[in-house]
Enzyme design. Structure first.
Site, short mmCIF file in Angstrom:
data_model
loop_
_atom_site.label_atom_id
_atom_site.label_comp_id
_atom_site.label_asym_id
_atom_site.label_seq_id
_atom_site.Cartn_x
_atom_site.Cartn_y
_atom_site.Cartn_z
N GLY A 1 0.56 -1.19 -0.07
CA GLY A 1 -0.07 0.04 0.01
C GLY A 1 0.85 1.14 -0.16
CG MET B 1 0.50 10.67 6.52
SD MET B 1 0.02 10.42 8.19
CE MET B 1 1.70 10.70 9.05
N GLY B 2 2.73 7.41 3.58
CA GLY B 2 4.02 6.54 3.89
C GLY B 2 3.58 5.23 2.93
CG ASP C 1 -9.81 10.05 11.07
OD1 ASP C 1 -10.58 10.18 10.45
OD2 ASP C 1 -8.83 9.62 10.28
CE LYS D 1 0.77 3.05 9.03
NZ LYS D 1 0.04 3.87 9.65
#
Length: 377
Positions: free
Chosen positions: A60, A64-65, A180, A82
């Site tokens: 993925g 952000m990363g 979130d 990650k």
């Protein structure tokens, strides 16, 4: 083919921002400036990290990363890694969010919360998280697989939501507010005979109720996603557990009706509706018109504009849903003290999965391997 915000690194086709996996080959879609293109080489593949961890496959890419499936030889298991994008390493607020996710996740020991194993920094300066490997799909993908305007049968929706309530409730018991919650941050994995075992992800913007953390939620700042944010959050006010309760009620509303209570052409339009408008009744939609009144009432009550009019925390919401389910003729069997299997005595509406979605869901490459897929990187 729709031109949009995400691209398949395998076939190069483009899709809208709401699509997580390529319907053609099942590959995870990527978004943002750091896309990989077909033919690109990946310098991280094969990298050895401390703890006998070797990066084996990219699963993925997000804003952000990047997330990789890795193998930890010492304990003979797959893990997820990650890695923060290199261009973000100079941003203190982003680094703080990254480390906060690790700190908060390490405090939460719950079967329905993704486990963070360790953190570190590469010799080239990028920071990374090592997490448990999750072989499953997001709730968003599960809803999309139900076809146009995807919704889940009542029993399945409650099964997922009650697990979510218990996981987030554990966070609330430890003074942590997620802030979130959304279908992208809820993974469904197989555990034993349960194909819908919930894992809650992405505590990167969570708030700790602890003096050492300071006040991360400040007046005038908005945290969260417009469709799932509470009215007080939409106004930039500090939020508590009741904001997560609102998000869970919104997610259950979507699971039952195939849409969120408030939708609009822009995030600002949705935020204004969160603050000022009343949600349509579940009974006003064909897909959710069968939902028992007691369950619909719990959902509506927890979409209240005032925090004090909602359940005090996620576990209180879960208890209210269990009571409403029993009143509605739904039998709840508790397995191992936490995993719930529900069998409705009523006939619920089933929603057919399109052949395209079935093909994508069946692909062995559809799985994500982390705290989430591309949208959680």
């Amino acid at each position: 083919m729709t031109t949009g915000g995400k691209t398949c690194a395998t076939c190069g086709l483009k899709y809208g921002a709401e699509v997580l996996f390529c319907p053609t080959d099942g590959s995870p879609l990527s978004s943002g400036r750091s896309h990989s293109r077909p033919g690109d080489t990946d310098a991280y593949l094969g990298l050895e990290l401390p703890g006998q961890i070797r990066l084996e496959a990219l699963v993925g890419i997000g804003s952000m990363g990047r997330v990789y499936r890795a193998f930890q030889a010492g304990v003979d298991r797959d893990v997820a890694v990650k890695i923060l994008h290199r261009e973000l390493t100079g941003k203190p607020d982003v680094i703080a969010r990254f480390h906060r996710e690790a700190k908060i996740a390490s405090r939460l020991v719950h079967p329905n919360v993704v486990q963070v194993l360790m953190t570190g920094t590469l010799p080239t300066g990028e920071v990374y998280l090592v997490m448990e490997y999750l072989d499953g799909i997001s709730l968003l993908s599960a809803l999309a697989a139900q076809g146009d305007g995807g919704a889940l049968p009542l029993a399945r929706a409650l099964h997922v939501t009650l697990q979510l309530c218990d996981a987030v409730g554990e966070a609330h018991a430890q003074g942590i507010v997620h802030r979130d919650l959304k279908p992208e941050n809820i993974m469904l994995v197989r555990r034993g005979e349960d194909p819908d075992f919930v894992k809650v992800l992405d505590f990167g913007i969570a708030r700790l109720e602890a003096p050492a953390e300071g006040h991360i939620t400040q007046a005038g700042l908005i945290f969260g996603t417009a469709k799932y944010i509470s009215p007080e959050g939409a106004e930039g006010h500090p939020v508590g557990p009741e904001a997560d309760v609102y998000a869970i009620a919104t997610i259950l509303y979507q699971c039952l009706s195939g849409r969120t209570p408030f939708e609009g052409d822009s995030p600002m339009a949705i935020l204004l509706s969160q603050i000022n408008a009343e949600p349509p009744a579940l009974s006003s939609f064909d897909r959710s018109s069968y939902v028992p009144a007691a369950i619909a009432a719990v959902v509506t009550d927890n979409l209240a504009k005032k925090p004090e009019d909602r359940a005090e925390d996620a576990r209180a919401l879960g208890r209210d849903l269990e009571v409403a389910a029993r009143q509605s003729g739904i039998t709840i069997d508790t397995l191992g003290g936490r995993s719930l299997r529900l069998t409705s005595k009523q006939r619920t509406k089933q929603h057919a999965c399109s052949s395209q979605h079935k093909a994508a869901m069946a692909s062995p490459r559809r799985t994500t391997a982390c705290g989430g897929g591309p949208d959680h990187c």
